[in-house]
Design a protein around this motif. Structure first.
Motif, PDB file in Angstrom:
ATOM      1  N   ASP A 127      12.806  -1.600  -7.688  1.00  0.00           N
ATOM      2  CA  ASP A 127      13.382  -2.855  -7.195  1.00  0.00           C
ATOM      3  C   ASP A 127      12.659  -3.338  -5.937  1.00  0.00           C
ATOM      4  N   ALA A 128      12.330  -2.400  -5.044  1.00  0.00           N
ATOM      5  CA  ALA A 128      11.636  -2.767  -3.810  1.00  0.00           C
ATOM      6  C   ALA A 128      10.237  -3.305  -4.105  1.00  0.00           C
ATOM      7  N   ALA A 129       9.552  -2.698  -5.075  1.00  0.00           N
ATOM      8  CA  ALA A 129       8.205  -3.146  -5.434  1.00  0.00           C
ATOM      9  C   ALA A 129       8.236  -4.552  -6.024  1.00  0.00           C
ATOM     10  N   ILE A 130       9.192  -4.813  -6.900  1.00  0.00           N
ATOM     11  CA  ILE A 130       9.303  -6.136  -7.521  1.00  0.00           C
ATOM     12  C   ILE A 130       9.571  -7.202  -6.454  1.00  0.00           C
ATOM     13  N   THR A 131      10.465  -6.888  -5.531  1.00  0.00           N
ATOM     14  CA  THR A 131      10.767  -7.818  -4.446  1.00  0.00           C
ATOM     15  C   THR A 131       9.539  -8.061  -3.571  1.00  0.00           C
ATOM     16  N   GLY A 132       8.766  -7.005  -3.345  1.00  0.00           N
ATOM     17  CA  GLY A 132       7.567  -7.138  -2.527  1.00  0.00           C
ATOM     18  C   GLY A 132       6.568  -8.121  -3.107  1.00  0.00           C
ATOM     19  N   TRP A 133       6.378  -8.084  -4.418  1.00  0.00           N
ATOM     20  CA  TRP A 133       5.449  -9.025  -5.045  1.00  0.00           C
ATOM     21  C   TRP A 133       6.017 -10.438  -5.057  1.00  0.00           C
ATOM     22  N   ALA A 134       7.305 -10.575  -5.303  1.00  0.00           N
ATOM     23  CA  ALA A 134       7.932 -11.901  -5.293  1.00  0.00           C
ATOM     24  C   ALA A 134       7.767 -12.554  -3.928  1.00  0.00           C
ATOM     25  N   ASN A 135       7.868 -11.768  -2.864  1.00  0.00           N
ATOM     26  CA  ASN A 135       7.726 -12.308  -1.514  1.00  0.00           C
ATOM     27  C   ASN A 135       6.274 -12.671  -1.195  1.00  0.00           C
ATOM     28  N   ALA A 136       5.329 -11.990  -1.820  1.00  0.00           N
ATOM     29  CA  ALA A 136       3.914 -12.217  -1.521  1.00  0.00           C
ATOM     30  C   ALA A 136       3.330 -13.409  -2.272  1.00  0.00           C
ATOM     31  N   CYS A 137       3.976 -13.824  -3.354  1.00  0.00           N
ATOM     32  CA  CYS A 137       3.375 -14.813  -4.256  1.00  0.00           C
ATOM     33  C   CYS A 137       3.100 -16.167  -3.608  1.00  0.00           C
ATOM     34  N   SER A 138       3.825 -16.505  -2.562  1.00  0.00           N
ATOM     35  CA  SER A 138       3.596 -17.799  -1.914  1.00  0.00           C
ATOM     36  C   SER A 138       2.677 -17.684  -0.700  1.00  0.00           C
ATOM     37  N   ASP A 139       2.182 -16.485  -0.426  1.00  0.00           N
ATOM     38  CA  ASP A 139       1.375 -16.216   0.763  1.00  0.00           C
ATOM     39  C   ASP A 139      -0.054 -15.881   0.346  1.00  0.00           C
ATOM     40  N   PHE A 140      -0.935 -16.870   0.382  1.00  0.00           N
ATOM     41  CA  PHE A 140      -2.308 -16.657  -0.068  1.00  0.00           C
ATOM     42  C   PHE A 140      -3.010 -15.576   0.742  1.00  0.00           C
ATOM     43  N   TYR A 141      -2.796 -15.545   2.040  1.00  0.00           N
ATOM     44  CA  TYR A 141      -3.441 -14.528   2.871  1.00  0.00           C
ATOM     45  C   TYR A 141      -3.012 -13.131   2.436  1.00  0.00           C
ATOM     46  N   ALA A 142      -1.726 -12.945   2.152  1.00  0.00           N
ATOM     47  CA  ALA A 142      -1.239 -11.633   1.703  1.00  0.00           C
ATOM     48  C   ALA A 142      -1.877 -11.250   0.370  1.00  0.00           C
ATOM     49  N   ILE A 143      -2.027 -12.211  -0.518  1.00  0.00           N
ATOM     50  CA  ILE A 143      -2.622 -11.941  -1.831  1.00  0.00           C
ATOM     51  C   ILE A 143      -4.072 -11.497  -1.692  1.00  0.00           C
ATOM     52  N   ILE A 152       4.677  -6.454 -12.254  1.00  0.00           N
ATOM     53  CA  ILE A 152       3.776  -6.397 -11.106  1.00  0.00           C
ATOM     54  C   ILE A 152       4.617  -6.260  -9.845  1.00  0.00           C
ATOM     55  N   GLY A 153       4.208  -5.345  -8.965  1.00  0.00           N
ATOM     56  CA  GLY A 153       4.948  -5.113  -7.732  1.00  0.00           C
ATOM     57  C   GLY A 153       4.017  -4.813  -6.581  1.00  0.00           C
ATOM     58  N   VAL A 154       4.615  -4.626  -5.416  1.00  0.00           N
ATOM     59  CA  VAL A 154       3.889  -4.219  -4.210  1.00  0.00           C
ATOM     60  C   VAL A 154       4.624  -3.024  -3.630  1.00  0.00           C
ATOM     61  N   TYR A 155       3.885  -1.931  -3.415  1.00  0.00           N
ATOM     62  CA  TYR A 155       4.502  -0.720  -2.871  1.00  0.00           C
ATOM     63  C   TYR A 155       3.559  -0.100  -1.844  1.00  0.00           C
ATOM     64  N   GLN A 156       4.071   0.086  -0.632  1.00  0.00           N
ATOM     65  CA  GLN A 156       3.293   0.661   0.461  1.00  0.00           C
ATOM     66  C   GLN A 156       1.945  -0.053   0.633  1.00  0.00           C
ATOM     67  N   GLY A 157       2.005  -1.378   0.582  1.00  0.00           N
ATOM     68  CA  GLY A 157       0.825  -2.185   0.830  1.00  0.00           C
ATOM     69  C   GLY A 157      -0.166  -2.256  -0.310  1.00  0.00           C
ATOM     70  N   GLN A 158       0.181  -1.754  -1.494  1.00  0.00           N
ATOM     71  CA  GLN A 158      -0.695  -1.801  -2.662  1.00  0.00           C
ATOM     72  C   GLN A 158      -0.040  -2.565  -3.801  1.00  0.00           C
ATOM     73  N   LEU A 159      -0.850  -3.347  -4.531  1.00  0.00           N
ATOM     74  CA  LEU A 159      -0.362  -3.956  -5.758  1.00  0.00           C
ATOM     75  C   LEU A 159      -0.226  -2.866  -6.813  1.00  0.00           C
TER      76      LEU A 159
END
Length: 241
Positions: A10-26, A59-66
């Motif tokens: 759940d945390a990984a899924i949320t991490g990617w959802a939060n990153a999707c609007s942030d081009f720099y993070a991507i 697709i998720g983000v966990y500990q700074g990794q896709l």
């Protein structure tokens, strides 16, 4: 094998959802020459539980990794309730990536003798390869992977600035048949992002290209097209069941 608990999932899924609007993070999360790698044990686990003709790769983000996360589906295409989720981080390959396609041709020779044993016809024909399953030609796979490497950040920039990340993929749906081993000796699957043009949506869409590896890639059986490259993963959005 690498697995997430439900809370980590759940945390990984949320991490990617939060990153999707942030081009720099991507740009920090997705080097365009990196891939996912699933071991045979992870794919076997998914296939043993999956009851649908597709499975889901979240697709998720966990500990700074896709990360890409395998999710089996029930008979109606809904996610199964499970206590662990196999995953793979996006990372650099440790060796060259070999895409292979072998084609074998059937040669049919015909000879016709008359009733008095005279040759009246003698010919030879070569028939095109017969494929036992839908496949993606090797050149198309290479083209899609190269397009991702060269154009992915431009694609993300437009999606982030014009559409606030709402059209960026959250998951992919993959036909189970495409990643079912065609013979023994299956060891792992490498998943590379690709970009290909959709005639339906009239724009470039990402895909995951699944490349299966065996202990021996040489054919040992019937006449067919043999390849270790598969496609047909559908990004959601826009292709959400």
């Amino acid at each position: 094998m690498n697995t997430f608990t439900r809370d980590q999932f759940d945390a990984a899924i949320t991490g990617w959802a939060n990153a999707c609007s942030d081009f720099y993070a991507i740009t920090k999360l997705i080097p365009t020459n990196y891939v996912f790698t699933f071991q045979a044990e992870q794919m076997d686990w998914m296939r043993s539980l999956n009851k649908y003709n597709e499975f889901c790769t979240e697709i998720g983000v966990y500990q700074g990794q896709l990360v890409a996360i395998l999710c089996p589906l029930d008979g109606s295409g809904k996610k199964l309730v499970v206590d662990k989720f196999p995953y793979s981080p996006l990372q650099k390959l440790d060796r060259d990536l070999r895409l292979m396609e072998t084609q074998e041709y059937i040669i049919v020779k015909n000879a016709v003798l008359s009733s008095d044993m005279q040759i009246v016809d003698n010919n030879e024909n070569a028939y095109l390869p017969v494929s036992s399953k839908p496949m993606m030609d090797q050149d198309k796979a290479v083209s899609a992977i190269e397009s991702w490497r060269d154009e992915a950040m431009t694609w993300f920039y437009r999606e982030c600035t014009e559409f606030k990340g709402t059209r960026i993929f959250k998951r992919f749906f993959v036909p189970t048949e495409d990643v079912t081993p065609s013979k023994g000796g299956f060891t792992h699957v490498v998943c590379s992002f690709g970009l290909k043009f959709s005639d339906v949506y009239q724009r470039l869409l990402p895909t995951l290209i699944f490349i299966s590896f065996y202990e021996d890639l040489q054919n040992s059986g019937s006449i067919q097209t043999i390849s270790n490259t598969y496609d047909w993963s559908q990004p959601c959005p826009p292709m959400c069941p």
